[in-house]
Design a protein around this motif. Structure first.
Motif, PDB file in Angstrom:
ATOM      1  N   PHE A  18       0.726  -1.295   0.448  1.00 33.86           N
ATOM      2  CA  PHE A  18       0.199   0.090  -0.047  1.00 33.86           C
ATOM      3  C   PHE A  18       0.909   0.972   0.073  1.00 33.86           C
ATOM      4  CE2 PHE A  18       0.162   1.667   4.442  1.00 33.86           C
ATOM      5  CZ  PHE A  18       1.348  -0.163   5.152  1.00 33.86           C
ATOM      6  N   GLY A  19       1.411   1.349  -0.784  1.00 36.43           N
ATOM      7  CA  GLY A  19       2.972   2.325  -0.468  1.00 36.43           C
ATOM      8  C   GLY A  19       2.715   3.204  -1.346  1.00 36.43           C
ATOM      9  N   CYS A  20       2.282   3.077  -2.900  1.00 38.01           N
ATOM     10  CA  CYS A  20       1.636   4.346  -3.623  1.00 38.01           C
ATOM     11  C   CYS A  20       1.146   5.292  -2.948  1.00 38.01           C
ATOM     12  CB  CYS A  20       0.821   3.229  -4.594  1.00 38.01           C
ATOM     13  SG  CYS A  20       2.364   2.747  -5.295  1.00 38.01           S
ATOM     14  N   ILE A  21       0.021   4.970  -2.381  1.00 36.98           N
ATOM     15  CA  ILE A  21      -0.997   5.969  -1.717  1.00 36.98           C
ATOM     16  C   ILE A  21      -0.205   7.451  -1.131  1.00 36.98           C
ATOM     17  CG2 ILE A  21      -1.714   4.797   0.635  1.00 36.98           C
ATOM     18  CD1 ILE A  21      -4.429   5.424  -0.476  1.00 36.98           C
ATOM     19  N   HIS A  22       0.980   6.866  -0.767  1.00 34.14           N
ATOM     20  CA  HIS A  22       1.860   7.935   0.921  1.00 34.14           C
ATOM     21  C   HIS A  22       2.338   8.691  -0.961  1.00 34.14           C
ATOM     22  CE1 HIS A  22       0.449   5.425   4.514  1.00 34.14           C
ATOM     23  NE2 HIS A  22       1.190   4.394   3.799  1.00 34.14           N
ATOM     24  N   CYS A  23       2.476   8.543  -1.712  1.00 29.41           N
ATOM     25  CA  CYS A  23       3.621   9.225  -3.084  1.00 29.41           C
ATOM     26  C   CYS A  23       1.919  10.215  -3.577  1.00 29.41           C
ATOM     27  CB  CYS A  23       3.980   8.188  -4.159  1.00 29.41           C
ATOM     28  SG  CYS A  23       4.994   7.301  -3.362  1.00 29.41           S
TER      29      CYS A  23
END
Length: 91
Positions: A38-43
Motif C-alpha cells: 500500500f506504499g503508492c498511496i503515500h506518494c
C-alpha cells in the motif's frame, strides 16, 4: 532505490522522490513497480499536475491508487500486470 524503512523501500518522501524522478526524467520510458502493498498511496500528494512526456507504468495491487491519479493526467499508458517481484517468482 535500495533504501529501507520498516517494510517499505524507504520513507514516503524517498519513494515519492524516486517516483517523481521516474515520471520526470526524459530518458525514462516505462516504470515497472517492483512490489505491491500500500506504499503508492503515500506518494500521491507529491505527484506533479502534468507529466512531461508519455510513459508506461506497470503494476497491480496498490498501483491502483497510482493508476487512478495518473489517469487523470492523461499522458500515461497503464498496464495492470505483474510486479517485478511476482514475475521473478513465476519463472
Amino acid at each position: 532505490m535500495r533504501e529501507r524503512f520498516r517494510y517499505d523501500a524507504g520513507t514516503a518522501a524517498q519513494r515519492t522522490g524516486d517516483l517523481l524522478w521516474a515520471l520526470s526524467d526524459p530518458e525514462v520510458d516505462a516504470i515497472w513497480l517492483a512490489r505491491g502493498g500500500f506504499g503508492c498511496i503515500h506518494c500521491l500528494a507529491g505527484l506533479p499536475d502534468t507529466l512531461p512526456k508519455e510513459r508506461m507504468v506497470i503494476g497491480f495491487s496498490d498501483a491502483t491508487s497510482l493508476f487512478g491519479a495518473l489517469r487523470r493526467q492523461g499522458r500515461v499508458n497503464l498496464v495492470h500486470g505483474p510486479t517485478l517481484e511476482n514475475l521473478a517468482t513465476m519463472i
